[in-house]
Design an enzyme around this catalytic site. Structure first.
Site, PDB file in Angstrom:
ATOM      1  N   LEU A  55       0.817  -1.212   0.000  1.00 12.66           N
ATOM      2  CA  LEU A  55       0.000   0.000   0.000  1.00 12.66           C
ATOM      3  C   LEU A  55       0.850   1.260   0.000  1.00 12.66           C
ATOM      4  O   LEU A  55       0.419   2.313  -0.481  1.00 12.66           O
ATOM      5  CB  LEU A  55      -0.915   0.019   1.235  1.00 12.66           C
ATOM      6  CG  LEU A  55      -2.003  -1.059   1.296  1.00 12.66           C
ATOM      7  CD1 LEU A  55      -2.718  -0.999   2.636  1.00 12.66           C
ATOM      8  CD2 LEU A  55      -2.996  -0.898   0.156  1.00 12.66           C
ATOM      9  N   GLY A  56       2.051   1.160   0.565  1.00  9.22           N
ATOM     10  CA  GLY A  56       2.893   2.346   0.627  1.00  9.22           C
ATOM     11  C   GLY A  56       4.287   2.022   1.112  1.00  9.22           C
ATOM     12  O   GLY A  56       4.537   0.969   1.711  1.00  9.22           O
ATOM     13  N   GLY A  58       7.841   3.711   3.122  1.00 12.49           N
ATOM     14  CA  GLY A  58       8.326   4.767   3.997  1.00 12.49           C
ATOM     15  C   GLY A  58       9.798   4.574   4.270  1.00 12.49           C
ATOM     16  O   GLY A  58      10.377   3.530   3.936  1.00 12.49           O
ATOM     17  N   ASN A  59      10.410   5.591   4.881  1.00  7.24           N
ATOM     18  CA  ASN A  59      11.828   5.489   5.205  1.00  7.24           C
ATOM     19  C   ASN A  59      12.100   4.389   6.219  1.00  7.24           C
ATOM     20  O   ASN A  59      13.210   3.867   6.301  1.00  7.24           O
ATOM     21  CB  ASN A  59      12.347   6.821   5.749  1.00  7.24           C
ATOM     22  CG  ASN A  59      12.386   7.901   4.681  1.00  7.24           C
ATOM     23  OD1 ASN A  59      12.338   7.602   3.494  1.00  7.24           O
ATOM     24  ND2 ASN A  59      12.463   9.147   5.104  1.00  7.24           N
ATOM     25  N   GLY A  61      10.017   1.559   6.631  1.00  5.04           N
ATOM     26  CA  GLY A  61       9.414   0.270   6.316  1.00  5.04           C
ATOM     27  C   GLY A  61       8.310   0.411   5.287  1.00  5.04           C
ATOM     28  O   GLY A  61       8.156   1.453   4.651  1.00  5.04           O
ATOM     29  N   VAL A  63       4.051  -0.596   4.119  1.00  4.88           N
ATOM     30  CA  VAL A  63       2.702  -0.922   4.560  1.00  4.88           C
ATOM     31  C   VAL A  63       2.093  -1.855   3.524  1.00  4.88           C
ATOM     32  O   VAL A  63       2.088  -1.543   2.324  1.00  4.88           O
ATOM     33  CB  VAL A  63       1.830   0.336   4.721  1.00  4.88           C
ATOM     34  CG1 VAL A  63       0.434  -0.050   5.201  1.00  4.88           C
ATOM     35  CG2 VAL A  63       2.472   1.314   5.702  1.00  4.88           C
ATOM     36  N   LYS A  78       1.820  -2.633   8.884  1.00  7.37           N
ATOM     37  CA  LYS A  78       2.891  -1.645   8.809  1.00  7.37           C
ATOM     38  C   LYS A  78       4.142  -2.203   9.474  1.00  7.37           C
ATOM     39  O   LYS A  78       4.136  -2.518  10.658  1.00  7.37           O
ATOM     40  CB  LYS A  78       2.443  -0.357   9.508  1.00  7.37           C
ATOM     41  CG  LYS A  78       3.471   0.758   9.537  1.00  7.37           C
ATOM     42  CD  LYS A  78       2.874   1.972  10.248  1.00  7.37           C
ATOM     43  CE  LYS A  78       3.855   3.119  10.350  1.00  7.37           C
ATOM     44  NZ  LYS A  78       3.250   4.284  11.048  1.00  7.37           N
ATOM     45  N   ASP A 172       2.707  15.738  12.513  1.00  7.36           N
ATOM     46  CA  ASP A 172       2.895  15.470  11.085  1.00  7.36           C
ATOM     47  C   ASP A 172       1.539  15.381  10.373  1.00  7.36           C
ATOM     48  O   ASP A 172       1.310  14.476   9.559  1.00  7.36           O
ATOM     49  CB  ASP A 172       3.698  14.187  10.886  1.00  7.36           C
ATOM     50  CG  ASP A 172       4.345  14.120   9.493  1.00  7.36           C
ATOM     51  OD1 ASP A 172       4.427  15.175   8.829  1.00  7.36           O
ATOM     52  OD2 ASP A 172       4.770  13.025   9.076  1.00  7.36           O
TER      53      ASP A 172
END
Length: 334
Positions: A55-56, A58-59, A61, A63, A78, A172
């Site tokens: 799904l996505g 990130g820095n 890890g 998802v 996640k 954030d």
């Protein structure tokens, strides 16, 4: 797999680029509990989860969309790397917040696992539409209607009200961290850089989050209100997020502009209030001006914004319907 009981997770990162694409519940008598509480579904194990897709990224890890093999329930998994002490503290903080949070405005965390590689994995509620950022991108960055934005603003403000009332600052808030489901619910996600303010003198000055959505006092506290106020900073980020949805692009820069850190800092600290189309209502203009005050002490609180005419003078049913109509074309089926 071992289940981690007393930890939480993080996102330690500071990003320069603009983004592109167990709860505390009071005990009650058993005869008051619905069947789903008396007979809860089987608790998932990590080995029971089948990965469907990413799904996505990130820095820290990825998802994944996963399906529980026994029940067919979809989750977002996640994964977080916990190989540094600072990251372990951030992960622990994120898990703590998820364990505490008991609100329909916050993405639910159902379990926390340790993986064979030593990473941490959070089993999260799956929000099937994605984020407000991905929804805006899917629309070709066509602006959202004010009616839909009023519904969005109210839901996000209710989430921030819950967090702030429990002394939790997100730090954030941005379109990519506000997730949407097909029922039109918006929930706050990603508590990797969030913090629980334990004492009044805890100034929470860590330089974390996404630079584009940071408030002026994050760059220069002395010029913009004295001590950094993380609660007011969340309000600034909300104002930029709402305005971005109305304009279709990041408000402080030209459409498509990809800035460096210095450009962002100058835009945030020194630019005037962004220009808005003539079609924007007076209530919307005033709502944004209350959020985007340069001096943190002049910014309205979340509770004040919940009583703002832009939020309360609209029919909530009609606003909710406007948002559901906006997302209806982008519902996903698995």
């Amino acid at each position: 797999m071992a289940v981690i009981r007393e930890r939480r997770l993080p996102y330690q990162t500071l990003t320069l680029e603009l983004p592109i694409p167990t709860s505390t519940i009071a005990a009650r008598p058993l005869d008051c509990c619905p069947p789903s509480v008396l007979n809860p579904p089987p608790r998932p194990f990590l080995s029971d989860l089948d990965k469907i897709k990413i799904l996505g990224h990130g820095n820290s890890g990825n998802v994944y969309l996963v399906r529980h093999r026994l029940t067919g329930v979809l989750y977002a998994l996640k994964t977080l790397s916990a190989n540094e002490s600072i990251r372990r503290r951030q992960i622990s903080r994120e898990i703590d917040i998820h364990r505490f949070a008991d609100s329909p405005t916050i993405v639910r965390c159902d379990d926390v696992f340790s993986t064979p590689s030593g990473d941490i994995a959070l089993l999260l509620e799956y929000m099937d539409i994605g984020s407000l950022e991905s929804l805006l991108h899917a629309r070709g960055r066509r602006p959202f209607t004010e009616a839909a934005i009023a519904a969005i603003s109210r839901q996000v403000l209710l989430g921030l009200s819950y967090l702030h009332s429990h002394q939790i600052v997100h730090r954030d808030i941005k379109p990519g961290n506000l997730l949407v489901n097909a029922a039109g619910e918006i929930k706050i996600a990603d508590f990797g850089v969030s913090k629980i303010i334990h004492q009044s003198f805890d100034t929470c000055v860590s330089y974390v989050g996404t630079s584009a959505y940071m408030s002026p006092e994050r760059f220069d506290p002395e010029s913009y209100g004295g001590n950094y106020d993380a609660f007011a900073a969340d309000v600034w980020s909300l104002g930029l997020t709402v305005l971005e949805l109305r304009l279709g692009h990041f408000p402080l820069l030209s459409p498509g502009q990809r800035p460096d850190w210095a450009t962002l800092m100058c835009a945030i600290c020194f630019s005037e209030m962004p220009e808005m189309p003539d079609t924007v209502s007076g209530d919307f203009r005033d709502f944004i001006s209350r959020c985007l005050q340069k001096e943190s002490r002049k910014r309205w609180t979340v509770e004040q914004l919940l009583a703002h005419p832009f939020v309360v003078n609209r029919d909530q049913t009609q606003s909710g319907r406007a948002f559901c109509e906006l997302i209806s074309s982008f519902r996903t089926t698995e």
